[in-house]
Enzyme design. Structure first.
Site, PDB file in Angstrom:
ATOM      1  N   GLU A   1       4.464  -5.359   7.236  1.00  0.00           N
ATOM      2  CA  GLU A   1       3.734  -4.452   7.905  1.00  0.00           C
ATOM      3  C   GLU A   1       4.328  -4.092   9.165  1.00  0.00           C
ATOM      4  OE1 GLU A   1       2.526  -6.854   5.847  1.00  0.00           O
ATOM      5  OE2 GLU A   1       1.070  -5.871   4.954  1.00  0.00           O
TER       6      GLU A   1
ATOM      7  N   ALA B   1       0.848  -1.192  -0.089  1.00  0.00           N
ATOM      8  CA  ALA B   1       0.142   0.045   0.100  1.00  0.00           C
ATOM      9  C   ALA B   1       0.918   1.269  -0.069  1.00  0.00           C
ATOM     10  CB  ALA B   1      -1.051  -0.017   1.198  1.00  0.00           C
TER      11      ALA B   1
ATOM     12  N   GLY C   1       0.423  -4.797   0.707  1.00  0.00           N
ATOM     13  CA  GLY C   1      -0.754  -4.876   0.070  1.00  0.00           C
ATOM     14  C   GLY C   1      -0.736  -5.526  -1.193  1.00  0.00           C
TER      15      GLY C   1
HETATM   16  N1  DAK Z   1       4.703   3.172  -0.737  1.00  0.00           N
HETATM   17  C1  DAK Z   1       5.064   4.443  -1.530  1.00  0.00           C
HETATM   18  N2  DAK Z   1       6.132   4.392  -1.975  1.00  0.00           N
HETATM   19  C2  DAK Z   1       7.055   3.530  -2.153  1.00  0.00           C
HETATM   20  C3  DAK Z   1       6.786   2.284  -1.697  1.00  0.00           C
HETATM   21  C4  DAK Z   1       5.441   2.003  -0.940  1.00  0.00           C
HETATM   22  N3  DAK Z   1       4.943   1.011  -0.485  1.00  0.00           N
HETATM   23  N4  DAK Z   1       7.709   1.389  -2.010  1.00  0.00           N
HETATM   24  C5  DAK Z   1       8.469   2.040  -2.829  1.00  0.00           C
HETATM   25  N5  DAK Z   1       8.080   3.483  -2.835  1.00  0.00           N
HETATM   26  C6  DAK Z   1       8.740   4.372  -3.439  1.00  0.00           C
HETATM   27  C7  DAK Z   1      10.160   4.615  -2.870  1.00  0.00           C
HETATM   28  O1  DAK Z   1       9.580   5.759  -1.956  1.00  0.00           O
HETATM   29  C8  DAK Z   1      10.815   5.351  -3.952  1.00  0.00           C
HETATM   30  O2  DAK Z   1      10.369   6.687  -4.259  1.00  0.00           O
HETATM   31  P1  DAK Z   1      11.337   8.077  -4.333  1.00  0.00           P
HETATM   32  O3  DAK Z   1      12.161   7.959  -3.113  1.00  0.00           O
HETATM   33  O4  DAK Z   1      12.126   7.547  -5.414  1.00  0.00           O
HETATM   34  O5  DAK Z   1      10.539   9.112  -4.585  1.00  0.00           O
HETATM   35  C9  DAK Z   1      10.635   4.410  -5.194  1.00  0.00           C
HETATM   36  O6  DAK Z   1       9.265   4.028  -4.632  1.00  0.00           O
HETATM   37  C10 DAK Z   1      11.687   3.464  -5.401  1.00  0.00           C
HETATM   38  O7  DAK Z   1      11.739   2.630  -4.163  1.00  0.00           O
HETATM   39  P2  DAK Z   1      13.215   2.514  -3.544  1.00  0.00           P
HETATM   40  O8  DAK Z   1      14.350   3.639  -3.928  1.00  0.00           O
HETATM   41  O9  DAK Z   1      12.946   2.303  -1.847  1.00  0.00           O
HETATM   42  O10 DAK Z   1      13.708   1.189  -4.437  1.00  0.00           O
HETATM   43  P3  DAK Z   1      14.593   0.194  -3.865  1.00  0.00           P
HETATM   44  O11 DAK Z   1      15.003  -0.644  -4.741  1.00  0.00           O
HETATM   45  O12 DAK Z   1      15.738   0.959  -3.035  1.00  0.00           O
HETATM   46  O13 DAK Z   1      13.962  -0.645  -2.543  1.00  0.00           O
HETATM   47  C11 DAK Z   1      12.075  -1.897  -1.718  1.00  0.00           C
HETATM   48  C12 DAK Z   1      12.824  -1.421  -3.034  1.00  0.00           C
HETATM   49  C13 DAK Z   1      10.721  -2.596  -2.201  1.00  0.00           C
HETATM   50  C14 DAK Z   1      12.844  -2.733  -0.786  1.00  0.00           C
HETATM   51  C15 DAK Z   1      11.780  -0.587  -0.660  1.00  0.00           C
HETATM   52  O14 DAK Z   1      11.272   0.392  -1.837  1.00  0.00           O
HETATM   53  C16 DAK Z   1      10.819  -0.896   0.107  1.00  0.00           C
HETATM   54  O15 DAK Z   1      11.055  -1.483   1.164  1.00  0.00           O
HETATM   55  N6  DAK Z   1       9.712  -0.594   0.079  1.00  0.00           N
HETATM   56  C17 DAK Z   1       8.543  -0.565   0.944  1.00  0.00           C
HETATM   57  C18 DAK Z   1       8.111  -2.142   1.098  1.00  0.00           C
HETATM   58  C19 DAK Z   1       6.802  -1.638   2.106  1.00  0.00           C
HETATM   59  O16 DAK Z   1       7.244  -1.823   3.314  1.00  0.00           O
HETATM   60  N7  DAK Z   1       5.930  -1.964   1.687  1.00  0.00           N
HETATM   61  C20 DAK Z   1       4.639  -1.615   2.387  1.00  0.00           C
HETATM   62  C21 DAK Z   1       4.383  -2.864   3.416  1.00  0.00           C
HETATM   63  S1  DAK Z   1       2.881  -2.362   4.407  1.00  0.00           S
HETATM   64  C22 DAK Z   1      -4.015  -0.084   5.284  1.00  0.00           C
HETATM   65  C23 DAK Z   1      -4.260  -1.232   4.507  1.00  0.00           C
HETATM   66  C24 DAK Z   1      -3.098  -1.909   4.208  1.00  0.00           C
HETATM   67  C25 DAK Z   1      -1.881  -1.432   4.417  1.00  0.00           C
HETATM   68  C26 DAK Z   1      -1.633  -0.305   5.318  1.00  0.00           C
HETATM   69  C27 DAK Z   1      -2.520   0.161   5.615  1.00  0.00           C
HETATM   70  N8  DAK Z   1      -5.130   0.489   5.944  1.00  0.00           N
HETATM   71  C28 DAK Z   1      -6.420  -0.008   5.691  1.00  0.00           C
HETATM   72  C29 DAK Z   1      -4.808   2.077   6.385  1.00  0.00           C
HETATM   73  C30 DAK Z   1      -0.910  -2.169   4.004  1.00  0.00           C
HETATM   74  C31 DAK Z   1       0.519  -1.777   4.111  1.00  0.00           C
HETATM   75  C32 DAK Z   1       1.536  -2.221   3.478  1.00  0.00           C
HETATM   76  O17 DAK Z   1       1.487  -2.752   2.222  1.00  0.00           O
END
Ligand code: DAK
Length: 260
Positions: free
Chosen positions: A135, A67, A112
């Protein structure tokens, strides 16, 4: 009908849906979620010419990296609960779709994004794909069905480990653990999904729908899946498709199903 952050391409009755926020690793924001909801809730049910759907992410790095963290970071408890409910509704629309939906996972499927792939009926992973529910790193739990569907696919022991450690698993482990159906060389995810869907498109459409419903019934509380199968079998026996399928077998030809 327009679909923000989605690109649609219909070829040979297979709809390829690409999430297009490549610069954010296809992170699912509210606009994407609303598009997915309209697509699976209204557009696909209204277009009977579509026999299968492939869901993938733009670029070579991610299916969807979760997400959109930047968008939901400031959500209140009430907003979070509302968004979670909307996400659940959307992902159930996919899981309950009358036609098969395959996730072509071309990179990261996290949070997500992993939950979205799990809501699909099958998953084809590119060899460099990674799956995870990170998460807890953010002080959250999965909000789009991850605690339930991950257990369904890989069992409680492995699921609780992934959910608590936030570890990612690669495509080979995902295959071994039962999370994905096939691992293919990077770039071949969509073509493998298309091959499977084209095969299914030659089968009886009513039977395809009933199989999806019956398998879902196994996971639906208060529904007796065996009873559902008996009812669905009876229903299928009464269709023109079954008459045609049996006749074609006897006449040693391919059936011409009509979906009735
Ligand atoms: N959201 C927003 N932007 C994201 C993103 C995300 N989940 N994942 C990556 N990006 C963005 C980065 O911020 C970066 O943007 P800029 O800085 O260039 O503007 C761009 O995508 C490229 O990412 P990286 O530079 O970080 O790329 P790397 O190759 O270095 O790293 C990575 C790739 C996948 C390991 C890293 O980007 C990462 O750790 N991303 C986050 C993974 C993560 O934690 N995902 C979220 C999981 S929690 C809800 C319901 C559901 C959820 C939440 C709330 N409610 C009902 C309220 C679910 C939550 C989740 O999904």
């Amino acid at each position: 009908m327009t679909f923000e952050n989605l690109h649609l391409d219909l070829q040979d009755s297979i709809l390829l849906v690409t999430m297009t926020r490549e610069s954010a690793l296809n992170a699912i924001n509210m606009a994407t979620m609303a598009s997915l909801h309209r697509l699976f809730g209204e557009y696909i049910p209204d277009h009977e010419e579509i026999s299968g759907v492939i869901l993938t992410g733009a670029g070579q790095k991610a299916f969807a990296a979760g997400a959109d963290i930047k968008e939901f970071a400031s959500f209140s408890a009430q907003e979070g609960k509302l968004l979670s409910a909307t996400g659940h509704e959307t992902y159930f629309l996919i899981e309950k779709s009358r036609i098969p939906v395959i996730a072509a996972v071309n990179g990261y499927a996290l949070g997500g994004g992993c939950e979205l792939a799990m809501a699909c009926h099958m998953r084809i992973a590119g060899e460099h794909a990674n799956f995870g529910q990170p998460e807890v790193n953010l002080g959250l739990i999965p909000g789009y069905g991850g605690t339930q569907r991950l257990v369904q696919y890989i069992g409680k022991a492995k699921a609780i480990e992934l959910l608590l450690t936030a570890d990612m698993i690669n495509a080979e482990d995902a295959l071994r653990w039962g999370l994905v159906n096939h691992v293919v060389p990077s770039g071949e995810e969509v073509s493998k999904a298309r091959e499977i869907l084209l095969k299914i498109s030659t089968k009886g459409p009513v039977a395809v729908r009933k199989v999806i419903e019956a398998v879902n019934a196994y996971f639906t509380e208060a529904t007796d899946g065996f009873h559902f199968e008996v009812e669905s079998f009876g229903y299928a026996c009464g269709t023109q498709d079954f008459r045609e399928g049996a006749k074609a077998f006897v006449e040693k030809r391919k059936p011409a199903f009509t979906g009735h």
